[in-house]
Design a protein around this motif. Structure first.
Motif, PDB file in Angstrom:
ATOM      1  N   TYR A 188     -17.272  11.826   4.108  1.00  0.00           N
ATOM      2  CA  TYR A 188     -16.247  10.777   4.105  1.00  0.00           C
ATOM      3  C   TYR A 188     -16.824   9.480   3.551  1.00  0.00           C
ATOM      4  O   TYR A 188     -16.232   8.858   2.656  1.00  0.00           O
ATOM      5  N   TYR A 189     -17.979   9.053   4.065  1.00  0.00           N
ATOM      6  CA  TYR A 189     -18.589   7.796   3.622  1.00  0.00           C
ATOM      7  C   TYR A 189     -18.892   7.815   2.127  1.00  0.00           C
ATOM      8  O   TYR A 189     -18.449   6.940   1.367  1.00  0.00           O
ATOM      9  N   TYR A 190     -19.649   8.829   1.717  1.00  0.00           N
ATOM     10  CA  TYR A 190     -20.122   8.845   0.343  1.00  0.00           C
ATOM     11  C   TYR A 190     -19.063   9.359  -0.627  1.00  0.00           C
ATOM     12  O   TYR A 190     -19.132   9.058  -1.830  1.00  0.00           O
ATOM     13  N   GLY A 191     -18.089  10.112  -0.121  1.00  0.00           N
ATOM     14  CA  GLY A 191     -16.972  10.499  -0.963  1.00  0.00           C
ATOM     15  C   GLY A 191     -16.106   9.299  -1.327  1.00  0.00           C
ATOM     16  O   GLY A 191     -15.756   9.099  -2.497  1.00  0.00           O
ATOM     17  N   ILE A 192     -15.782   8.483  -0.315  1.00  0.00           N
ATOM     18  CA  ILE A 192     -15.006   7.269  -0.573  1.00  0.00           C
ATOM     19  C   ILE A 192     -15.789   6.326  -1.480  1.00  0.00           C
ATOM     20  O   ILE A 192     -15.234   5.696  -2.393  1.00  0.00           O
ATOM     21  N   GLY A 193     -17.100   6.232  -1.265  1.00  0.00           N
ATOM     22  CA  GLY A 193     -17.925   5.371  -2.116  1.00  0.00           C
ATOM     23  C   GLY A 193     -17.931   5.834  -3.560  1.00  0.00           C
ATOM     24  O   GLY A 193     -17.836   5.011  -4.489  1.00  0.00           O
ATOM     25  N   CYS A 224      -3.812  -0.545  -7.159  1.00  0.00           N
ATOM     26  CA  CYS A 224      -3.031   0.688  -6.980  1.00  0.00           C
ATOM     27  C   CYS A 224      -3.864   1.792  -6.327  1.00  0.00           C
ATOM     28  O   CYS A 224      -3.356   2.553  -5.486  1.00  0.00           O
ATOM     29  N   CYS A 225      -5.135   1.880  -6.691  1.00  0.00           N
ATOM     30  CA  CYS A 225      -6.015   2.878  -6.089  1.00  0.00           C
ATOM     31  C   CYS A 225      -6.200   2.622  -4.596  1.00  0.00           C
ATOM     32  O   CYS A 225      -6.133   3.545  -3.774  1.00  0.00           O
ATOM     33  N   VAL A 226      -6.429   1.361  -4.251  1.00  0.00           N
ATOM     34  CA  VAL A 226      -6.594   1.012  -2.834  1.00  0.00           C
ATOM     35  C   VAL A 226      -5.312   1.306  -2.062  1.00  0.00           C
ATOM     36  O   VAL A 226      -5.342   1.881  -0.962  1.00  0.00           O
ATOM     37  N   LEU A 227      -4.178   0.930  -2.628  1.00  0.00           N
ATOM     38  CA  LEU A 227      -2.895   1.167  -1.969  1.00  0.00           C
ATOM     39  C   LEU A 227      -2.630   2.658  -1.803  1.00  0.00           C
ATOM     40  O   LEU A 227      -2.121   3.099  -0.756  1.00  0.00           O
ATOM     41  N   ALA A 228      -2.974   3.447  -2.808  1.00  0.00           N
ATOM     42  CA  ALA A 228      -2.754   4.891  -2.730  1.00  0.00           C
ATOM     43  C   ALA A 228      -3.589   5.526  -1.623  1.00  0.00           C
ATOM     44  O   ALA A 228      -3.131   6.419  -0.912  1.00  0.00           O
ATOM     45  N   VAL A 229      -4.819   5.045  -1.459  1.00  0.00           N
ATOM     46  CA  VAL A 229      -5.713   5.630  -0.452  1.00  0.00           C
ATOM     47  C   VAL A 229      -5.305   5.230   0.967  1.00  0.00           C
ATOM     48  O   VAL A 229      -5.345   6.045   1.889  1.00  0.00           O
ATOM     49  N   ILE A 230      -4.904   3.977   1.144  1.00  0.00           N
ATOM     50  CA  ILE A 230      -4.590   3.510   2.505  1.00  0.00           C
ATOM     51  C   ILE A 230      -3.120   3.702   2.874  1.00  0.00           C
ATOM     52  O   ILE A 230      -2.742   3.475   4.027  1.00  0.00           O
ATOM     53  N   VAL A 233      -2.234   5.840   5.945  1.00  0.00           N
ATOM     54  CA  VAL A 233      -2.544   5.186   7.209  1.00  0.00           C
ATOM     55  C   VAL A 233      -1.532   4.082   7.510  1.00  0.00           C
ATOM     56  O   VAL A 233      -1.093   3.903   8.647  1.00  0.00           O
ATOM     57  N   LEU A 234      -1.113   3.359   6.477  1.00  0.00           N
ATOM     58  CA  LEU A 234      -0.208   2.228   6.685  1.00  0.00           C
ATOM     59  C   LEU A 234       1.226   2.659   6.960  1.00  0.00           C
ATOM     60  O   LEU A 234       1.892   2.111   7.849  1.00  0.00           O
ATOM     61  N   PHE A 235       1.714   3.630   6.207  1.00  0.00           N
ATOM     62  CA  PHE A 235       3.138   3.938   6.223  1.00  0.00           C
ATOM     63  C   PHE A 235       3.512   5.177   7.039  1.00  0.00           C
ATOM     64  O   PHE A 235       4.695   5.381   7.320  1.00  0.00           O
ATOM     65  N   LEU A 236       2.535   5.986   7.418  1.00  0.00           N
ATOM     66  CA  LEU A 236       2.859   7.199   8.168  1.00  0.00           C
ATOM     67  C   LEU A 236       2.521   7.088   9.646  1.00  0.00           C
ATOM     68  O   LEU A 236       2.593   8.068  10.375  1.00  0.00           O
ATOM     69  N   GLY A 237       2.094   5.904  10.066  1.00  0.00           N
ATOM     70  CA  GLY A 237       1.901   5.669  11.496  1.00  0.00           C
ATOM     71  C   GLY A 237       0.673   6.326  12.082  1.00  0.00           C
ATOM     72  O   GLY A 237       0.698   6.793  13.228  1.00  0.00           O
ATOM     73  N   TYR A 251      -4.118  13.202   7.722  1.00  0.00           N
ATOM     74  CA  TYR A 251      -5.474  13.353   7.169  1.00  0.00           C
ATOM     75  C   TYR A 251      -5.449  14.181   5.886  1.00  0.00           C
ATOM     76  O   TYR A 251      -6.138  13.855   4.915  1.00  0.00           O
ATOM     77  N   ALA A 252      -4.625  15.227   5.865  1.00  0.00           N
ATOM     78  CA  ALA A 252      -4.516  16.057   4.658  1.00  0.00           C
ATOM     79  C   ALA A 252      -3.929  15.256   3.507  1.00  0.00           C
ATOM     80  O   ALA A 252      -4.387  15.365   2.357  1.00  0.00           O
ATOM     81  N   ILE A 253      -2.912  14.446   3.796  1.00  0.00           N
ATOM     82  CA  ILE A 253      -2.319  13.593   2.754  1.00  0.00           C
ATOM     83  C   ILE A 253      -3.349  12.594   2.244  1.00  0.00           C
ATOM     84  O   ILE A 253      -3.427  12.316   1.031  1.00  0.00           O
ATOM     85  N   LEU A 254      -4.153  12.056   3.145  1.00  0.00           N
ATOM     86  CA  LEU A 254      -5.199  11.108   2.745  1.00  0.00           C
ATOM     87  C   LEU A 254      -6.210  11.766   1.811  1.00  0.00           C
ATOM     88  O   LEU A 254      -6.616  11.172   0.804  1.00  0.00           O
ATOM     89  N   VAL A 255      -6.604  12.985   2.133  1.00  0.00           N
ATOM     90  CA  VAL A 255      -7.541  13.721   1.269  1.00  0.00           C
ATOM     91  C   VAL A 255      -6.926  13.974  -0.096  1.00  0.00           C
ATOM     92  O   VAL A 255      -7.589  13.833  -1.139  1.00  0.00           O
TER      93      VAL A 255
END
Length: 279
Positions: A188-193, A224-230, A233-237, A251-255
């Motif tokens: 998770y850490y290094y994938g996001i990085g 747009c990339c930041v918004l797509a990733v978060i 978390v922001l809109f699905l509660g 979590y699956a949608i986030l991946v």
């Protein structure tokens, strides 16, 4: 493949001394602080014994020293060089591209006319950067057993207790963040990085392709990339008590969103390098 490896070797060769200096600073800071702390603690114990202090329970140090205790009490000298390395590598994300355009001789012109696919230039730069990151992590992992050995050499056997390396890492905040204990957390850490670095690469190529207007394109792309990733978390509660979507589904949608940003960044970056940037 051979030309791609030559480009990777070139990138590593250009940054090797900076990486070596960073590793040297890290080793000096950690080892010197560890030895100084251990010698100070042993001197204090010796002084207290010679003075025959009766209220021994007032001492802040343990009766037996452990490597875990030593790592915890010197963690500031672990944090500072690690933060310095992270800062240098963050700057290098931009420098690895912009140095090709600036200077007495514009090196990007020579790169673009090489008899190889331009995507190899892109892949070589991200490969070299990942080699630097994981090379530094590997160096830290090699450094810990050396520090453990120094701990045993400095502290007499009758004044130390055994401790596990994993417990020592968990007591140091810098090492906890640098070397996560769980493999999923590591990914998770290094994938996001890695995704963040690829998105920045694409933003840089947008700026290089469209110049002044490209700055706006690059900023919008990163936003747009930041918004797509978060957005999951922001809109699905995520984390709320009542939600229409299960946490595992979020979590699956986030991946999936991270994978889309990754693929889009690589595709767009390679396309810009191949079609828009000209000699």
């Amino acid at each position: 493949m051979n030309r791609y490896l030559k480009l990777v070797h070139m990138e590593v060769h250009r940054f090797r001394w900076v990486l070596a200096i960073l590793m040297g600073i890290t080793a000096i800071c950690q080892i010197s602080s560890l030895i100084w702390k251990l010698n100070s603690e042993l001197s204090l114990k010796k002084e207290l014994l010679t003075q025959d202090i009766e209220n021994r329970f007032q001492l802040s140090s343990p009766d037996l020293l452990t490597f875990e205790w030593a790592i915890f009490n010197t963690q500031m000298w672990f944090i500072l060089p690690i933060l310095a390395c992270i800062g240098v590598l963050t700057v290098y994300v931009f420098f690895i591209w912009y140095r090709e355009w600036f200077g007495r001789h514009t090196f990007i012109y020579r790169l673009l006319v090489l008899p190889t696919a331009r995507r190899n230039i892109y892949l070589a730069k991200i490969t070299a950067f990942l080699l630097f990151v994981f090379g530094f992590i590997s160096f830290q992992l090699v450094l810990l057993p050396i520090e453990h050995l120094l701990f045993k050499l400095v502290v007499p056997a009758d004044q130390r207790a055994d401790s596990h390396m994993v417990d020592a890492i968990s007591r140091n905040q810098a090492l906890v963040e640098l070397i996560p204990r769980q493999f999923e957390q590591f990914l998770y850490y290094y994938g996001i990085g890695t995704i963040a670095v690829l998105a920045i690469f694409t933003a840089i190529l947008l700026e290089r392709s469209y110049r002044r207007l490209g700055i706006l394109y690059g900023v919008l792309y990163l936003a747009c990339c930041v918004l797509a990733v978060i957005s999951p978390v922001l809109f699905l509660g995520y984390g709320k008590l009542y939600t229409f979507v299960y946490p595992n589904e979020i979590y699956a949608i986030l991946v999936i969103m991270c994978a889309l940003v990754l693929c889009l960044s690589v595709w767009l970056g390679m396309r810009l390098l191949a079609k828009k940037i000209t000699v």
